[in-house]
Scaffold this motif. Structure first.
Motif, mmCIF file in Angstrom:
data_model
loop_
_atom_site.group_PDB
_atom_site.id
_atom_site.type_symbol
_atom_site.label_atom_id
_atom_site.label_comp_id
_atom_site.label_asym_id
_atom_site.label_seq_id
_atom_site.Cartn_x
_atom_site.Cartn_y
_atom_site.Cartn_z
ATOM 1 N N LEU A 278 0.690 -0.866 -0.601
ATOM 2 C CA LEU A 278 -0.150 -0.068 -0.172
ATOM 3 C C LEU A 278 1.127 0.831 0.441
ATOM 4 C CD1 LEU A 278 -2.737 1.270 0.096
ATOM 5 C CD2 LEU A 278 -2.698 0.976 2.499
ATOM 6 N N ALA A 279 1.682 0.742 0.623
ATOM 7 C CA ALA A 279 3.281 2.379 0.372
ATOM 8 C C ALA A 279 3.400 2.678 -0.560
ATOM 9 C CB ALA A 279 4.223 1.707 2.234
ATOM 10 N N TRP A 280 4.102 1.210 -1.598
ATOM 11 C CA TRP A 280 4.976 1.861 -2.397
ATOM 12 C C TRP A 280 3.571 2.373 -3.454
ATOM 13 C CZ3 TRP A 280 2.664 -0.322 -7.574
ATOM 14 C CH2 TRP A 280 3.438 -0.022 -8.692
ATOM 15 N N ALA A 281 2.168 1.707 -3.866
ATOM 16 C CA ALA A 281 1.088 2.423 -4.246
ATOM 17 C C ALA A 281 1.049 3.990 -4.158
ATOM 18 C CB ALA A 281 0.254 1.773 -3.950
ATOM 19 N N HIS A 282 1.053 3.848 -2.926
ATOM 20 C CA HIS A 282 0.519 5.735 -2.596
ATOM 21 C C HIS A 282 1.308 6.488 -3.033
ATOM 22 C CE1 HIS A 282 -3.053 5.904 0.548
ATOM 23 N NE2 HIS A 282 -2.614 4.992 0.304
ATOM 24 N N ARG A 283 3.306 5.683 -3.284
ATOM 25 C CA ARG A 283 4.380 6.171 -3.537
ATOM 26 C C ARG A 283 4.512 6.785 -5.243
ATOM 27 N NH1 ARG A 283 7.236 3.262 0.090
ATOM 28 N NH2 ARG A 283 7.684 1.906 -1.429
ATOM 29 N N SER A 284 3.997 5.419 -5.734
ATOM 30 C CA SER A 284 3.674 5.340 -7.321
ATOM 31 C C SER A 284 2.471 6.405 -7.588
ATOM 32 C CB SER A 284 3.689 3.916 -7.361
ATOM 33 O OG SER A 284 4.123 3.771 -7.641
ATOM 34 N N ALA A 285 1.109 6.644 -6.930
ATOM 35 C CA ALA A 285 0.215 7.596 -7.429
ATOM 36 C C ALA A 285 0.573 8.875 -7.407
ATOM 37 C CB ALA A 285 -1.129 7.236 -6.259
ATOM 38 N N ALA A 286 1.545 9.399 -6.043
ATOM 39 C CA ALA A 286 1.977 10.579 -6.051
ATOM 40 C C ALA A 286 3.143 10.628 -6.773
ATOM 41 C CB ALA A 286 2.945 10.917 -4.671
ATOM 42 N N ARG A 287 3.796 9.990 -7.555
ATOM 43 C CA ARG A 287 4.947 10.417 -8.682
ATOM 44 C C ARG A 287 4.204 10.599 -10.180
ATOM 45 N NH1 ARG A 287 8.256 6.040 -6.492
ATOM 46 N NH2 ARG A 287 7.726 4.994 -7.615
#
Length: 228
Positions: A148-157
């Protein structure tokens, strides 16, 4: 009192077929029952529901695929939906897949859910209630914390990206595949239940009652596909 013998079911097959002589997939049989030209993308079914039906058909084992046949009549006539319907189905598929998805696919599913209505950034989406909230709940309670943390970082980028057919199609594909490839002992049952849930939502959106639709009878299909 004797128990009636179960009706034989069509032996559905994977993939697209040029004619009934070469077999029938789920949506090809739907086109036949609807009186349309032989096709796995007939006009009688919304394209997003047809996509999911084809995915479930092809990812289901030969042994289990005949169990999909009773659902075929239920997709006929389900066509008149807005643009958000495809995103609804994508979230339904993703919510079903998240608890059993392998780690690599779980990340992709989580990112897709964030983009389609599950609360990441300023993404535009058209998914309808209750699916965005259910997606958020699934991410909160079912997703691995690192995924989930990876997904949030990817969405932000990625920044703001308009969602729509492409994002919904991709998420539905990855989610169905995640269920089929999972180690869950009931993976095949989960696939079939996914399609059943999507069909139920289509009927709820269209205001129709699937219970009023006649069951699939052998005389409707025996001249087209072989009995199991």
């Amino acid at each position: 009192m004797t128990t009636p013998e179960p009706l034989p079911m069509p032996m559905l097959a994977r993939g697209q077929h040029q004619s009934p002589r070469h077999g029938a997939c789920f949506m090809e049989l739907a086109s036949y029952l609807a009186g349309e030209p032989w096709s796995d993308a007939p006009n009688c079914t919304h394209w997003a529901l047809a996509q999911l039906a084809r995915l479930v058909n092809d990812l289901t084992t030969d042994e289990k695929r005949p169990l999909l046949a009773p659902l075929v009549p239920l997709v006929i006539g389900q066509t008149d939906f807005d643009d958000g319907f495809a995103e609804d189905l994508a979230l339904i598929a993703a919510t079903a897949a998240l608890p059993v998805a392998a780690p690599d696919l779980e990340r992709s599913i989580a990112l897709g859910m964030l983009r389609i209505g599950a609360g990441a950034g300023d993404y535009a989406h058209s998914a309808s209630a209750p699916w965005p909230q259910r997606a958020q709940d699934a991410l909160t309670h079912e997703a691995d914390a690192e995924a989930l943390a990876w997904a949030h970082r990817s969405a932000a980028r990625m920044g703001r990206i308009e969602t729509g057919a492409s994002a919904a199609t991709s998420l539905t594909l990855v989610s169905a595949r995640a269920i089929a490839e999972s180690s869950a002992p009931d993976a095949q049952d989960r696939l079939r239940e996914l399609l059943r849930s999507a069909i139920a939502w289509a009927h709820e959106r269209s205001g129709t009652d699937p219970a009023t639709i006649a069951a699939l009878r052998p005389d409707q299909w025996q001249d087209v596909v072989a009995a199991a």
